[in-house]
Design an enzyme around this catalytic site. Structure first.
Site, PDB file in Angstrom:
ATOM      1  N   PRO A   1       0.826  -1.220   0.000  1.00  0.00           N
ATOM      2  CA  PRO A   1       0.000   0.000   0.000  1.00  0.00           C
ATOM      3  C   PRO A   1       0.856   1.265   0.000  1.00  0.00           C
ATOM      4  O   PRO A   1       0.390   2.349  -0.321  1.00  0.00           O
ATOM      5  CB  PRO A   1      -0.807  -0.108   1.284  1.00  0.00           C
ATOM      6  CG  PRO A   1      -0.710  -1.527   1.710  1.00  0.00           C
ATOM      7  CD  PRO A   1       0.596  -2.035   1.188  1.00  0.00           C
TER       8      PRO A   1
ATOM      9  N   GLU B   1       2.558  -7.739   8.466  1.00  0.00           N
ATOM     10  CA  GLU B   1       2.644  -6.271   8.446  1.00  0.00           C
ATOM     11  C   GLU B   1       3.562  -5.784   7.330  1.00  0.00           C
ATOM     12  O   GLU B   1       3.754  -4.592   7.156  1.00  0.00           O
ATOM     13  CB  GLU B   1       3.169  -5.772   9.795  1.00  0.00           C
ATOM     14  CG  GLU B   1       2.171  -5.938  10.937  1.00  0.00           C
ATOM     15  CD  GLU B   1       0.832  -5.338  10.581  1.00  0.00           C
ATOM     16  OE1 GLU B   1      -0.164  -6.065  10.609  1.00  0.00           O
ATOM     17  OE2 GLU B   1       0.796  -4.134  10.242  1.00  0.00           O
TER      18      GLU B   1
ATOM     19  N   ARG C   1      -1.634  -9.220 -20.940  1.00  0.00           N
ATOM     20  CA  ARG C   1      -2.498  -8.891 -22.065  1.00  0.00           C
ATOM     21  C   ARG C   1      -1.843  -7.877 -23.004  1.00  0.00           C
ATOM     22  O   ARG C   1      -2.311  -7.697 -24.127  1.00  0.00           O
ATOM     23  CB  ARG C   1      -3.842  -8.385 -21.597  1.00  0.00           C
ATOM     24  CG  ARG C   1      -3.806  -7.132 -20.771  1.00  0.00           C
ATOM     25  CD  ARG C   1      -5.165  -6.856 -20.131  1.00  0.00           C
ATOM     26  NE  ARG C   1      -6.214  -6.698 -21.093  1.00  0.00           N
ATOM     27  CZ  ARG C   1      -6.432  -5.580 -21.787  1.00  0.00           C
ATOM     28  NH1 ARG C   1      -5.626  -4.549 -21.620  1.00  0.00           N
ATOM     29  NH2 ARG C   1      -7.422  -5.495 -22.636  1.00  0.00           N
TER      30      ARG C   1
ATOM     31  N   ASP D   1      -7.995   0.198 -25.997  1.00  0.00           N
ATOM     32  CA  ASP D   1      -8.232   1.640 -26.195  1.00  0.00           C
ATOM     33  C   ASP D   1      -8.608   2.328 -24.894  1.00  0.00           C
ATOM     34  O   ASP D   1      -8.458   3.514 -24.744  1.00  0.00           O
ATOM     35  CB  ASP D   1      -9.389   1.836 -27.195  1.00  0.00           C
ATOM     36  CG  ASP D   1      -8.961   1.386 -28.573  1.00  0.00           C
ATOM     37  OD1 ASP D   1      -9.816   1.218 -29.442  1.00  0.00           O
ATOM     38  OD2 ASP D   1      -7.744   1.197 -28.743  1.00  0.00           O
TER      39      ASP D   1
HETATM   40  N1  4H4 Z   1      -2.871  -2.352  -1.538  1.00  0.00           N
HETATM   41  C1  4H4 Z   1      -1.818  -3.087  -2.023  1.00  0.00           C
HETATM   42  N2  4H4 Z   1      -1.271  -2.886  -3.223  1.00  0.00           N
HETATM   43  O1  4H4 Z   1      -0.274  -3.770  -3.350  1.00  0.00           O
HETATM   44  N3  4H4 Z   1      -0.164  -4.528  -2.249  1.00  0.00           N
HETATM   45  C2  4H4 Z   1      -1.132  -4.150  -1.419  1.00  0.00           C
HETATM   46  C3  4H4 Z   1      -1.372  -4.743  -0.088  1.00  0.00           C
HETATM   47  O2  4H4 Z   1      -2.314  -4.379   0.585  1.00  0.00           O
HETATM   48  N4  4H4 Z   1      -0.462  -5.676   0.298  1.00  0.00           N
HETATM   49  C4  4H4 Z   1      -0.561  -6.297   1.567  1.00  0.00           C
HETATM   50  C5  4H4 Z   1      -0.247  -7.510   2.113  1.00  0.00           C
HETATM   51  C6  4H4 Z   1       0.738  -6.572   2.208  1.00  0.00           C
HETATM   52  C7  4H4 Z   1       1.181  -5.444   2.956  1.00  0.00           C
HETATM   53  C8  4H4 Z   1       2.387  -4.880   2.627  1.00  0.00           C
HETATM   54  C9  4H4 Z   1       2.834  -3.744   3.295  1.00  0.00           C
HETATM   55  C10 4H4 Z   1       2.056  -3.202   4.273  1.00  0.00           C
HETATM   56  S1  4H4 Z   1       2.608  -1.793   5.053  1.00  0.00           S
HETATM   57  N5  4H4 Z   1       2.905  -2.172   6.556  1.00  0.00           N
HETATM   58  O3  4H4 Z   1       3.832  -1.403   4.409  1.00  0.00           O
HETATM   59  O4  4H4 Z   1       1.558  -0.844   4.995  1.00  0.00           O
HETATM   60  C11 4H4 Z   1       0.831  -3.748   4.623  1.00  0.00           C
HETATM   61  C12 4H4 Z   1       0.379  -4.888   3.957  1.00  0.00           C
END
Ligand code: 4H4
Length: 246
Positions: free
Chosen positions: A89, A116, A154, A169
């Site tokens: 995220p 996490e 794709r 497109d």
């Molecule tokens: N949205 C998303 N786009 O890509 N991956 C996504 C996602 O939710 N991955 C989660 C499992 C892993 C994860 C990674 C890092 C963190 S943290 N602590 O860095 O916030 C929290 C959760």
């Protein structure tokens, strides 16, 4: 294109890529997918892949060494240089422009976090780019990896046949796609716009472009740079707005 997925559940991504266009791209040799499980590189009977976070707090953090060894094994499996992408995220938002860029690489290694997340030192040492598929937290990066695999697959030359290539497109010019219709012409839910039945390809193209511009203006104004529109597009958008606002 080769994609290696480093994940505690590599079969998850393989299953997502086993159907439709992506499955066909694999059958055609346009894409090869390989899974690497850090647990296979974790020592001892418990094969630990995570541990408690320094500084306390909830959850667990994925350990450096099993991930590092899995990534290095993936790198060594093919002589071509790989771009390592961590799905998180905290990454830059995945867009079609970014997908096009990724699809041009001969190899990607997709790192999927769980818990996490991952020890920051591993990210700093091994990751080239952090990408997010959206502002929400998943239980694992595998779904995000599957999204990347689908989107880049794709775009591989030969993955889509002519009928499907039109779908590209939708973001080629950074706009939302126009509405689509198929048989029957008349249905209790409504009718098909006359222009689409006219056989007038110029008018059909004009209508589709106006709908794309209008929908983008209505639904995703953040995607629309009106200043950058040409005279013809500006006129089409004005026509859409006049119709919409009447
Ligand atoms: N949205 C998303 N786009 O890509 N991956 C996504 C996602 O939710 N991955 C989660 C499992 C892993 C994860 C990674 C890092 C963190 S943290 N602590 O860095 O916030 C929290 C959760």
């Amino acid at each position: 294109m080769r994609v290696d997925v480093v994940s505690l559940f590599p079969e998850f991504v393989a299953q997502c890529a086993a159907f439709g266009v992506v499955g066909r791209a694999q059958e055609r040799g346009l894409l090869s997918l390989h899974g690497w499980n850090p647990r296979d590189y974790a020592p001892g009977n418990y094969r630990r892949v995570d541990d408690r976070p320094f500084g306390g707090g909830p959850g667990m953090v994925m350990l450096i060494d099993p991930l590092h060894d899995a990534i290095e094994a993936a790198r060594a499996a093919d002589p071509r240089e790989a771009k390592v992408v961590y799905l998180t995220p905290q990454g830059a938002r995945l867009t079609q422009a970014k997908v096009r860029e990724l699809a041009a690489h001969p190899r990607l290694i997709l790192l999927c976090g769980r818990y996490e997340g991952v020890d920051e030192r591993l990210i700093e040492a091994e990751v080239d780019e952090e990408l997010s598929i959206g502002d929400y937290v998943l239980s694992g990066g595998e779904l995000a990896a599957a999204v990347v695999v689908d989107a880049v697959a794709r775009l591989q030359e030969g993955a889509l046949n002519d009928a499907e290539s039109a779908a590209q497109d939708s973001f080629e010019h950074g706009l939302l796609d126009c509405p689509h219709y198929t048989r029957p012409v008349e249905h209790p839910l409504g009718h098909v716009p006359e222009v689409l039945l006219s056989g007038n390809h110029a008018e059909i193209a004009r209508w589709r472009r106006m709908e794309s511009l209008g929908r983008t203006w209505l639904r995703r104004p953040d995607l629309l740079d009106e200043q950058a529109l040409g005279k013809a597009d500006r006129a089409l958008l004005d026509a859409f707005r006049a119709r919409y606002l009447q």
